[in-house]
Design a protein around this motif. Structure first.
Motif, PDB file in Angstrom:
ATOM      1  N   GLN A 130     -67.375 -28.393 -41.517  1.00  0.00           N
ATOM      2  CA  GLN A 130     -67.328 -29.455 -42.531  1.00  0.00           C
ATOM      3  C   GLN A 130     -68.214 -29.130 -43.730  1.00  0.00           C
ATOM      4  O   GLN A 130     -67.828 -29.356 -44.875  1.00  0.00           O
ATOM      5  CB  GLN A 130     -67.796 -30.762 -41.892  1.00  0.00           C
ATOM      6  CG  GLN A 130     -67.093 -31.962 -42.456  1.00  0.00           C
ATOM      7  CD  GLN A 130     -67.264 -33.175 -41.567  1.00  0.00           C
ATOM      8  OE1 GLN A 130     -68.072 -33.184 -40.662  1.00  0.00           O
ATOM      9  NE2 GLN A 130     -66.503 -34.204 -41.824  1.00  0.00           N
ATOM     10  N   LEU A 131     -69.402 -28.552 -43.438  1.00  0.00           N
ATOM     11  CA  LEU A 131     -70.365 -28.276 -44.497  1.00  0.00           C
ATOM     12  C   LEU A 131     -69.831 -27.307 -45.555  1.00  0.00           C
ATOM     13  O   LEU A 131     -69.917 -27.595 -46.753  1.00  0.00           O
ATOM     14  CB  LEU A 131     -71.675 -27.764 -43.872  1.00  0.00           C
ATOM     15  CG  LEU A 131     -72.847 -27.669 -44.832  1.00  0.00           C
ATOM     16  CD1 LEU A 131     -73.213 -29.039 -45.368  1.00  0.00           C
ATOM     17  CD2 LEU A 131     -74.054 -27.048 -44.139  1.00  0.00           C
ATOM     18  N   PRO A 132     -69.233 -26.151 -45.162  1.00  0.00           N
ATOM     19  CA  PRO A 132     -68.716 -25.241 -46.192  1.00  0.00           C
ATOM     20  C   PRO A 132     -67.658 -25.898 -47.075  1.00  0.00           C
ATOM     21  O   PRO A 132     -67.596 -25.629 -48.272  1.00  0.00           O
ATOM     22  CB  PRO A 132     -68.082 -24.098 -45.381  1.00  0.00           C
ATOM     23  CG  PRO A 132     -68.717 -24.157 -44.049  1.00  0.00           C
ATOM     24  CD  PRO A 132     -69.063 -25.586 -43.810  1.00  0.00           C
ATOM     25  N   LEU A 133     -66.877 -26.798 -46.498  1.00  0.00           N
ATOM     26  CA  LEU A 133     -65.825 -27.480 -47.276  1.00  0.00           C
ATOM     27  C   LEU A 133     -66.454 -28.367 -48.345  1.00  0.00           C
ATOM     28  O   LEU A 133     -66.071 -28.315 -49.523  1.00  0.00           O
ATOM     29  CB  LEU A 133     -64.950 -28.311 -46.325  1.00  0.00           C
ATOM     30  CG  LEU A 133     -63.830 -29.125 -46.976  1.00  0.00           C
ATOM     31  CD1 LEU A 133     -62.817 -28.226 -47.646  1.00  0.00           C
ATOM     32  CD2 LEU A 133     -63.125 -29.998 -45.947  1.00  0.00           C
ATOM     33  N   LEU A 134     -67.448 -29.168 -47.950  1.00  0.00           N
ATOM     34  CA  LEU A 134     -68.112 -30.063 -48.911  1.00  0.00           C
ATOM     35  C   LEU A 134     -68.837 -29.251 -49.984  1.00  0.00           C
ATOM     36  O   LEU A 134     -68.809 -29.598 -51.160  1.00  0.00           O
ATOM     37  CB  LEU A 134     -69.096 -30.981 -48.183  1.00  0.00           C
ATOM     38  CG  LEU A 134     -68.487 -31.932 -47.152  1.00  0.00           C
ATOM     39  CD1 LEU A 134     -69.568 -32.751 -46.470  1.00  0.00           C
ATOM     40  CD2 LEU A 134     -67.467 -32.869 -47.788  1.00  0.00           C
ATOM     41  N   CYS A 135     -69.467 -28.144 -49.552  1.00  0.00           N
ATOM     42  CA  CYS A 135     -70.181 -27.287 -50.516  1.00  0.00           C
ATOM     43  C   CYS A 135     -69.204 -26.673 -51.514  1.00  0.00           C
ATOM     44  O   CYS A 135     -69.522 -26.536 -52.700  1.00  0.00           O
ATOM     45  CB  CYS A 135     -70.920 -26.169 -49.796  1.00  0.00           C
ATOM     46  SG  CYS A 135     -72.384 -26.753 -48.962  1.00  0.00           S
ATOM     47  N   HIS A 136     -68.029 -26.289 -51.027  1.00  0.00           N
ATOM     48  CA  HIS A 136     -67.031 -25.661 -51.898  1.00  0.00           C
ATOM     49  C   HIS A 136     -66.615 -26.631 -53.010  1.00  0.00           C
ATOM     50  O   HIS A 136     -66.467 -26.235 -54.168  1.00  0.00           O
ATOM     51  CB  HIS A 136     -65.810 -25.235 -51.083  1.00  0.00           C
ATOM     52  CG  HIS A 136     -64.795 -24.464 -51.877  1.00  0.00           C
ATOM     53  ND1 HIS A 136     -65.032 -23.188 -52.348  1.00  0.00           N
ATOM     54  CD2 HIS A 136     -63.557 -24.786 -52.320  1.00  0.00           C
ATOM     55  CE1 HIS A 136     -63.978 -22.771 -53.031  1.00  0.00           C
ATOM     56  NE2 HIS A 136     -63.065 -23.719 -53.016  1.00  0.00           N
ATOM     57  N   PHE A 137     -66.465 -27.897 -52.665  1.00  0.00           N
ATOM     58  CA  PHE A 137     -66.099 -28.903 -53.673  1.00  0.00           C
ATOM     59  C   PHE A 137     -67.203 -29.052 -54.705  1.00  0.00           C
ATOM     60  O   PHE A 137     -66.933 -29.045 -55.908  1.00  0.00           O
ATOM     61  CB  PHE A 137     -65.840 -30.260 -52.996  1.00  0.00           C
ATOM     62  CG  PHE A 137     -64.408 -30.452 -52.595  1.00  0.00           C
ATOM     63  CD1 PHE A 137     -63.516 -31.081 -53.432  1.00  0.00           C
ATOM     64  CD2 PHE A 137     -63.941 -29.991 -51.381  1.00  0.00           C
ATOM     65  CE1 PHE A 137     -62.190 -31.252 -53.074  1.00  0.00           C
ATOM     66  CE2 PHE A 137     -62.617 -30.151 -50.997  1.00  0.00           C
ATOM     67  CZ  PHE A 137     -61.738 -30.796 -51.849  1.00  0.00           C
ATOM     68  N   SER A 138     -68.455 -29.179 -54.239  1.00  0.00           N
ATOM     69  CA  SER A 138     -69.535 -29.402 -55.205  1.00  0.00           C
ATOM     70  C   SER A 138     -69.765 -28.163 -56.069  1.00  0.00           C
ATOM     71  O   SER A 138     -70.000 -28.277 -57.268  1.00  0.00           O
ATOM     72  CB  SER A 138     -70.824 -29.840 -54.502  1.00  0.00           C
ATOM     73  OG  SER A 138     -71.198 -28.889 -53.553  1.00  0.00           O
ATOM     74  N   GLU A 139     -69.653 -26.963 -55.468  1.00  0.00           N
ATOM     75  CA  GLU A 139     -69.896 -25.767 -56.286  1.00  0.00           C
ATOM     76  C   GLU A 139     -68.752 -25.556 -57.283  1.00  0.00           C
ATOM     77  O   GLU A 139     -68.962 -25.054 -58.376  1.00  0.00           O
ATOM     78  CB  GLU A 139     -70.146 -24.530 -55.420  1.00  0.00           C
ATOM     79  CG  GLU A 139     -68.969 -23.946 -54.711  1.00  0.00           C
ATOM     80  CD  GLU A 139     -69.353 -22.827 -53.743  1.00  0.00           C
ATOM     81  OE1 GLU A 139     -70.542 -22.707 -53.424  1.00  0.00           O
ATOM     82  OE2 GLU A 139     -68.451 -22.110 -53.300  1.00  0.00           O
ATOM     83  N   THR A 140     -67.536 -25.974 -56.921  1.00  0.00           N
ATOM     84  CA  THR A 140     -66.411 -25.868 -57.867  1.00  0.00           C
ATOM     85  C   THR A 140     -66.643 -26.795 -59.053  1.00  0.00           C
ATOM     86  O   THR A 140     -66.454 -26.408 -60.198  1.00  0.00           O
ATOM     87  CB  THR A 140     -65.077 -26.233 -57.177  1.00  0.00           C
ATOM     88  OG1 THR A 140     -64.901 -25.354 -56.075  1.00  0.00           O
ATOM     89  CG2 THR A 140     -63.905 -26.095 -58.122  1.00  0.00           C
ATOM     90  N   ALA A 141     -67.058 -28.041 -58.749  1.00  0.00           N
ATOM     91  CA  ALA A 141     -67.291 -29.006 -59.828  1.00  0.00           C
ATOM     92  C   ALA A 141     -68.401 -28.516 -60.760  1.00  0.00           C
ATOM     93  O   ALA A 141     -68.329 -28.713 -61.970  1.00  0.00           O
ATOM     94  CB  ALA A 141     -67.655 -30.362 -59.237  1.00  0.00           C
TER      95      ALA A 141
END
Length: 1605
Positions: free
Chosen positions: A1200-1211
């Motif tokens: 779950q963590l890599p998925l949430l991080c991917h969203f924030s780093e993309t933004a």
């Protein structure tokens, strides 16, 4: 003949015709069954069918024949009808004088044949040999004909629907006919007989990819219903942990891409041609995309709920007809064909039949219920995947102004991803309850009314009226949780500050002050948690008490209305119904709460999806406009070509945009041209106006201007990130020219396919943003950024950006993970990695936005010379460089000077010198100023050296830490070392009882005793209530039987009435008292569990905080900060809020199951025989499930963590991603991360269903054995029927609670790991704060002179490590100014820590003013000395708090200290003065100011000894001068020990101690040591001056020689 097929000799007569003999017709019905068994058994046993596989497939069950599911459903129906036929035959046979085998034998053979048919079909299907299905076709035809003959004969003899056997036969005819039709359909589709070309089949597309392991959609119906396909995974987990590769990939239909396209199509379809601006409804889109599975789930739920009522009705029937069984009246015998025909109602009056029906109803009910759960969860996960893809696609198209103007914050996006999508997913999980609950309640109330009349409505109304209170509780709980979260965040913030500044706190002896501050916040949090515990326990109490209250109200009311007690059959059926009714009402509050949250989430989601987007999207490769069908077709094609490669599906054209496009031809002299451009960031006011510029191809263009004049905006405008008011941006033809025309970027009309155009219109631009942006990935991945790895090119880039020394410091070199979750690099290091990324990409154009801002002069020069001038220019790449470093202008081929959002001047440096001498002169002045700053910069150590030193320090402690692991890692290590798999398996399946006891004992022994005793008492009282009810109702039964036997005498009736009245007057009060006691105890137990949890949480946190804060400094060196913080955040949260409800639920469900089994065993001891195999089965089920569940839970959390991080780093990195044109790659990554997380979650959900199906079936077997044992016991005349009713009611509750026992056990096991982790820190040894001297023995003014004697001092950080100081001897006179120097790692800082007894002094001693410091209590020693550290540490609060947290000084003293530190005027100017706010880490002050505050702090403590540990290392020259001046004047009479960063700062020291490798090598005054040419001090001094002058010379020549003025 006692046993014959036809029953008697007459029955074999065929005088009236063969078919008119019933026995013959039954015998004829045996023929098809015998035929099937005779043919299929050899095929099955020889296994010939399974050998003839025509298609090589990975999983046996993947290939289905047409009508697969229908066949299974019909076969199950057939088996059920055969069971009914068999039961009817047995019961009818009992009514005959002789045994008639033909009544039930064909039914038995039919059952065996139907079972064989489905086994045979399954084997034929897995071996894909349809020709053998011909056997089944013949069987269905024969069976259909023989049953039709039987039905025809029945109609001839007027046997009609009023007879059960006629109905059964008619049903069998229909079923055989339908199965025959299914078989004909297989022949029609597969053409395996009667056709010349049989159809060839392949397995489903996604199953040609062997990576798919989630088989629920592909297995047969039985495996689907029982999750049989999960067995290998769950049983295998016991031996080896489940890893990501073990769970593989998802089937295509469940992937985020497929569901995204489905949802997007439903969303977009709402925009019609007539009304293109219509806002699409998300609710409608969700219904269109996922409505069908939700309807299917609701259907399953309705069926399950309706079957749930079979339990109470069957109990009622069994209890009612127990005595009637033997009294079958002989008057109603109907005979045709010489045998008895019974009516449908008669069969349902047979207790054995009812017991079997109850068992089958339970099995079906539980199967449908689990199917409903599974379908909703799968749909919820699919919806979440689709929403995440939809949000991500929107993020990639978000207008940059939206982000920069704060309309859309990173926090909002993170909330959408982490919270809102989950709210909608949970709403979908609970959705079927919305329409199932009313039906359940209405049905329940109707049945209660049918059983007990008006009194039942009173009980039902008690339940219904208390439901709103449940809802109120739920909302209060949610509010309290918010409050708790606020306090928790505040506590965590303070704890983080303490841990970050722990060294300073220990050196100043302030641990207890800060510890109290955290405890104060924790107190507020605990107050909030107490409220939370109260509401939780009230909610639990109501849940447990409502059924008791409802039963009490009902039976009391029944007594007053009917003047009698209900019969046992009515009473216990009502009891079971009340238990059914409570569940929907308990769920009601949860469902309503989630429905409200879902409405809010949809509103937020709608607003987000309607927010502004960047320009027109058709020119970017970010459009996902592909229909669902094309997506499926495309994926299918991919699979067919390449089976072994994992699927590379894209969200748009399913094709990576081309990298490394062709370079523009040399003749094209302009790469980008902006004509008449007016650009804005969202408001109507233009940020950039009248822009007419060109960027020449293959040349270096520099953009300069003062801060805020629009340099960065110009780059972003060219990249299409800004909104265009008018004008156009034209990129050189490659082969197209894109233009921004009134906000739209278009391209020239070249005849190409849409795919080609889209992938190369505006080619990729390598862009390094001003604010560095890193991925959570390795250094190498951050630099290559998706491009192919080229070793030579990579090395050249690393060298050009001077990254090699930094990479060498990282623990795993360039394979170290950096970014949010990785190592925290400094600003300069991050910036250089971003520049390296831009350099490495093989693009024609490179945009660098102020790449020198975070770099010192040496690195800037190196990057300019090696990176930009050499690496990029040699490659003939077009470079646009924004910079403030005007000394580099001489290297520019083209200069764009900007002012106030418009272009001031454009041209070469010579052009500007000629045409705008004023501007040129202004630049010249600025350059001279920069040169002066440069000279200062050279005199002190470079910023880069400091950054590297910080990095080295971060890892210095890690090297020593290799011996110390996180607890989890330690466990894993043990497991790996252990070769014996069975030992590993035992460890993994062991319940952590030790930790449970540790947790409970933390709550206090009295609370544990209270919880245990109140729980046992409560369940005893609940059992007593039900037993009393059984006793009371049985008294009525006895009276009725007395009345029945004594009916001839009129005098007996008044007596029985009197007896009943007397009985009621005795039974009713006791019943009321017991119920009241039960309700009170429910409240008591729920409170005791919650408050035990609260007490444990309080003690564990208090002990943890004290242990950590008093731990030696070495502990903080070897334990990562994140690990310690985890104990205070995640683990404390689990202990605070999650363990108590799990513990309560576990104790409740376990005691309920145990009391139920106890009751059943007491009533029918024969049940104990069956209990042994059931207990063994239960033990293995829970053992396997717990291990697998824990693994899958961990996988779900870790994915779950890599998925949430991917969203924030993309933004955060939107502009970079869009500039590079890497949207497709990032979407691809997001899809993979979403699917990985969804796979783990789906497997976890399937594992839960696996468990529940098995425990439910076990429960059903318990009910069946309990019913069977009860009927048998009663036949023997052992017990009354009221006790049988009691036993069966309890057996029904077991079905509900068995799986909760295992689920709670698994949850508790996971949660206990938090206690284990906290406990591991509680064993940390504290520093010895006591000392051998008493505080009273130490003089008040000690140390009064400041005399220090160091005698044969040996110091180490840990008994396991080597000494860092060896046999040091030195003497420091009072008031002396001493300098300590040496190379890095020589032991300078270790000596400063030794003064404070922070390290292990294992030999020798330090004597200060006649007292050995090792004998002093630590608090006394540290509170009497002062220190200024290299890194200035400030805490959030006020300035007063930072200077004097002990509140011991007057304001005058504080102002004096600030004046000495030259901060008085600055502090006076602040709002609040001394009470002015200091933000976290002192971020609202510069580094220099922070260091001066630390100086003031040291002065406030009037100590005669001051130690400065490299205090000037991280400050500028001006601040350093102030500091030196203050030390010389304000501390003139004190002993000052300076650990020097630059030898130059201690040249005049009265005494200099020079260290090398932990040994004191030189000791004399500064001038004396300098005079000795061979001394280490003079060598260090020369090295420093040489490097400084060389660097100065090199930099100055770079700035002046090459400057033409």
């Amino acid at each position: 003949m006692a046993l014959s097929f036809c029953g008697s000799v007459d029955a074999y007569s065929v005088e009236e015709g063969v078919l008119n003999n019933g026995c013959f017709v039954d015998a004829l019905n045996l023929v098809p069954h015998v035929f099937l068994l005779f043919i299929t058994f050899p095929i099955l046993f020889i296994g010939w069918g399974s050998q003839s596989s025509k298609v090589q497939i990975h999983h046996n069950t993947w290939l289905h024949f047409p009508g697969h599911n229908l066949r299974w459903i019909l076969t199950f129906s057939l088996l059920f009808v055969h069971v009914c036929e068999f039961a009817e035959g047995i019961v009818s046979n009992k009514m005959m004088d002789t045994d008639h085998l033909h009544l039930y034998m064909p039914a038995f053979m039919g059952f065996v044949a139907a079972t064989t048919s489905v086994v045979y079909y399954h084997n034929i299907e897995t071996s894909n040999f349809p020709k053998l299905l011909l056997v089944l076709f013949i069987y269905w035809v024969l069976a259909f004909i023989t049953k039709s003959i039987k039905l025809w004969k029945y109609t001839e003899y007027n046997v009609g629907p009023q007879h059960l056997r006629f109905c059964i036969t008619a049903l069998l005819v229909i079923l055989y006919g339908l199965l025959m039709a299914v078989e004909i359909n297989v022949i029609r589709v597969r053409k395996y007989v009667f056709f010349t070309n049989p159809q060839k089949v392949k397995p489903p597309e996604d199953l040609q990819d062997l990576g798919v392991r989630f088989l629920q959609p592909f297995v047969n119906l039985l495996s689907k219903a029982t999750y049989w396909w999960m067995n290998p995974l769950i049983i295998g987990a016991h031996k080896r942990p489940i890893e990501l590769k073990k769970i593989g990939k998802l089937p295509i239909a469940m992937r985020a891409l497929t569901n995204y396209l489905r949802l997007k199509d439903a969303y977009e379809d709402q925009r019609t041609a007539e009304d293109p601006d219509r806002l699409p409804s998300i609710w409608r889109s969700m219904y269109r995309a996922f409505g069908r599975p939700i309807l299917l789930s609701s259907t399953f739920r309705y069926l399950a709920d309706l079957l749930g009522f079979a339990g109470p009705l069957c109990i009622s029937g069994i209890v009612k007809y127990l005595k009637v069984d033997d009294e079958v009246a002989t008057t109603d015998k109907e005979a045709y064909f010489g045998v008895h025909f019974m009516s449908s109602t008669k069969l349902l009056q047979n207790t054995s039949v009812l017991a079997v029906l109850l068992f089958l109803a339970l099995i079906l009910q539980r199967t449908f219920l689990q199917a409903s759960y599974y379908v909703t969860i799968e749909t919820g996960i699919n919806l979440r995947g689709a929403l995440l893809a939809m949000i991500y696609n929107k993020i990639l198209r978000l207008s940059t102004s939206n982000m920069s103007m704060g309309e859309m914050t990173l926090g909002q996006i993170n909330n959408l991803v982490a919270i809102e999508t989950n709210q909608l997913m949970w709403f979908l999980f609970l959705c079927p309850n919305l329409w199932a609950m009313p039906v359940q309640i209405v049905m329940g109330v109707i049945l209660l009314y049918y059983l007990l009349g008006w009194s039942a409505l009173v009980g039902a109304s008690v339940i219904v009226l208390l439901a709103p209170i449940q809802y109120l509780m739920a909302t209060k709980l949610a509010d309290t949780q918010k409050n708790t979260l606020e306090h928790s965040t505040d506590r965590l913030k303070k704890t983080t500050e303490i841990l970050k500044g722990i060294k300073l706190l220990k050196l100043y002896a302030w641990e207890n002050i800060f510890c109290d501050s955290v405890e104060e916040t924790r107190g507020k949090e605990l107050t909030s948690l107490k409220t939370f515990a109260l509401y939780t326990s009230m909610s639990i109490f109501m849940n447990a008490a409502i059924p008791i209250a409802a039963v009490l109200a009902t039976f009391v009311m029944h007594h007053f209305i009917n003047k009698t007690v209900p019969s046992p059959s009515e009473a216990f059926a009502a009891l079971a119904l009340f238990h059914i009714l409570v569940t929907p009402l308990f769920l009601f509050s949860t469902v309503v709460r989630f429905a409200v949250k879902a409405l809010v989430s949809v509103q937020k989601l709608g607003e987000f999806l309607q927010s502004d987007e960047i320009g027109d999207d058709s020119w970017r490769n970010g459009d996902m406009s592909v229909s669902l069908e094309t997506a499926k077709n495309h994926i299918g094609a991919t699979k067919a070509i390449n089976r072994k490669q994992p699927i590379r599906y894209q969200m748009d054209n399913y094709e990576q945009p081309r990298r490394g496009q062709m370079r523009p031809t040399e003749t094209e002299d302009v790469a980008v041209k902006v004509s008449n451009g007016f650009f804005t960031w969202g408001s109507n006011l233009s940020t950039l106006s009248d822009i007419n510029i060109r960027i020449p191809t293959g040349q270096l263009t520099m953009i300069v201007g003062q801060v805020g004049c629009g340099k960065s905006s110009l780059l972003l405008a060219m990249l299409g990130e800004m909104q265009t008011i008018e004008g156009r941006v034209c990129w050189s033809k490659l082969p197209d020219c894109e233009m921004v025309n009134g906000g739209n970027i278009s391209w020239s009309e070249t005849e190409e396919t849409d795919e080609d155009t889209r992938s190369k219109n505006r080619y990729s631009v390598a862009y390094a943003a001003q604010k560095s942006w890193l991925l959570n990935a390795t250094v190498e991945e951050n630099i290559t950024f998706g491009s192919p790895f080229n070793k030579q090119r990579y090395k050249a880039v690393i060298d050009a950006c001077s990254l090699q020394p930094d990479i060498d410091l990282l623990p795993f070199g360039d394979q170290t993970e950096i970014g949010e979750r990785g190592i925290n690099l400094s600003g300069g290091q991050r910036q250089r990695i971003c520049v390296a990324r831009a350099l490495y990409q093989n693009t024609n154009i490179v945009f660098l936005d102020d790449p020198f801002s975070a770099l010192d002069i040496h690195l800037s020069d190196h990057l300019m010379q090696e990176g930009i001038l050499k690496f990029l220019q040699d490659d003939k790449r077009t470079v646009a460089l924004v910079t403030h470093k005007l000394q580099y202008l001489i290297h520019a081929d083209w200069i764009i000077a900007m002012k106030d959002g418009s272009v001031l001047r454009e041209g070469t440096l010579k052009d500007i010198q000629t045409h705008d001498f004023e501007l040129y002169d202004h630049w010249k002045t600025l350059m001279n100023r920069q040169d002066q700053e440069l000279e200062k910069d050279i005199q002190q150590d470079s910023q880069t050296t400091l950054e590297r030193k910080t990095l080295r320090r971060a890892f210095y402690s890690r090297e020593a830490k290799n011996q110390i692991y996180d607890e989890d890692e330690e466990e894993e290590e043990e497991e790996e070392d252990d070769d014996d798999l069975s030992t590993t398996a035992n460890r993994r399946s062991k319940i952590p009882w030790k930790m449970c006891w540790r947790y409970l004992s933390s709550g206090g022994y009295f609370m544990v005793f209270l919880m245990v005793s109140s729980n046992l008492l409560k369940h005893s009282v609940i059992v007593a209530i039900d037993c009393w009810l059984a006793l009371w109702t049985s008294s009525k039964t006895n009276k009725t039987s007395m009345a029945d036997t004594g009916i001839s005498s009129n005098t007996t009736l008044p007596n029985t009435d009197a007896i009943e009245a007397q009985n009621d007057s005795y039974h009713l009060p006791v019943f009321i008292i017991l119920c009241a006691a039960g309700i009170t105890l429910c409240l008591f137990t729920s409170l005791s569990v919650e408050y035990l949890g609260l007490s444990a949480a309080t003690n564990l946190h208090h002990n943890l905080l004290n242990k950590i804060i008093h731990a030696p400094i070495r502990f903080f060196d070897i334990t990562p900060l994140g690990q310690i913080l985890n104990r205070f955040s995640a683990d404390t949260n689990i202990i605070d809020q999650h363990i108590p409800p799990t513990l309560e639920s576990l104790t409740r469900s376990t005691l309920l199951c145990l009391s139920a089994i106890g009751i059943i065993s007491a009533i029918t001891p024969a049940f104990l025989i069956a209990l042994v195999p059931l207990a063994v089965a239960f033990y293995f089920i829970q053992k396997y499930f717990r291990v697998a569940s824990k693994d899958l839970q961990d996988l779900d959390d870790s994915t779950q963590l890599p998925l949430l991080c991917h969203f924030s780093e993309t933004a955060e990195g939107l502009t970079t991603i869009r500039a590079f044109r890497h949207e497709a790659r990032f979407k691809q990554r997001m899809l993979e991360l979403t699917d990985t997380n969804n796979t783990a979650y789906l497997f976890l959900s399937a594992a839960n269903r696996w468990l529940e199906v098995r425990t439910d079936y076990l429960g059903a077997v318990i009910v069946l054995t309990a019913a069977g044992a009860s009927i048998w016991s009663l036949c023997c005349g052992l017990y009354s029927e009221s006790l049988v009713g009691l036993g069966l009611t309890y057996a029904l509750t077991v079905t509900n609670y068995l799986n909760w026992v295992v689920r709670n056990l698994a949850d508790l096991e996971v949660q206990m790991s938090a206690v284990k982790k906290v406990n591991s820190f509680l064993s940390t040894e504290s520093e010895n704060y006591e000392g051998s001297m008493d505080t009273s023995q130490v003089p008040e003014n000690w140390p009064h002179d400041g005399e220090i004697e160091i005698q044969d001092l040996c110091v180490r950080y840990d008994p396991m490590l080597k000494p860092v100081l060896k046999h040091v001897n030195a003497y420091i006179k009072p008031g002396q100014k001493v300098g300590i120097c040496g190379r890095t790692g020589s032991g300078k800082s270790s000596l400063s820590l030794a003064f404070f007894n922070m390290v292990d002094i294992f030999e020798g001693k330090i004597v200060i003013d006649g007292i050995d410091i090792c004998k002093l209590p630590l608090h006394t020693l540290r509170s009497r000395l002062s220190i200024i550290l290299q890194d200035p540490v400030l805490f959030s609060g006020s300035i007063r708090f930072n200077l004097d947290p002990e509140r011991m000084c007057t304001d005058d003293r504080l102002w004096e200290a600030l004046e000495i530190a030259q901060l008085k005027n600055m502090v006076k100017a602040l709002p609040g003065g001394l009470d002015g706010v200091v933000t976290e880490g002192g971020e609202n002050f510069s580094v220099g100011q922070r260091q001066l505050f630390c100086l003031a702090r040291a002065f406030v403590r009037k100590s005669s000894i001051l130690i400065m540990d490299e205090a000037t290392a991280s400050i500028d020259m001006a601040t350093e001068n102030i500091l030196q001046k203050v030390v010389m004047t304000a501390f003139a009479d004190r002993t000052v020990v300076t650990i020097a960063h630059h030898v130059s700062s201690i040249l005049d020291a009265e005494q200099v101690l020079v260290f090398s490798s932990g040994i004191l090598v030189e000791s004399d005054s500064g001038p004396n040591l300098l005079a000795q040419e061979e001394s280490l001090f003079s060598v260090l001094s020369e090295l420093e001056s040489e490097s400084g002058s060389a660097e100065a010379l090199q930099s100055l020549t770079a700035c002046t020689v090459s400057t033409p003025f």
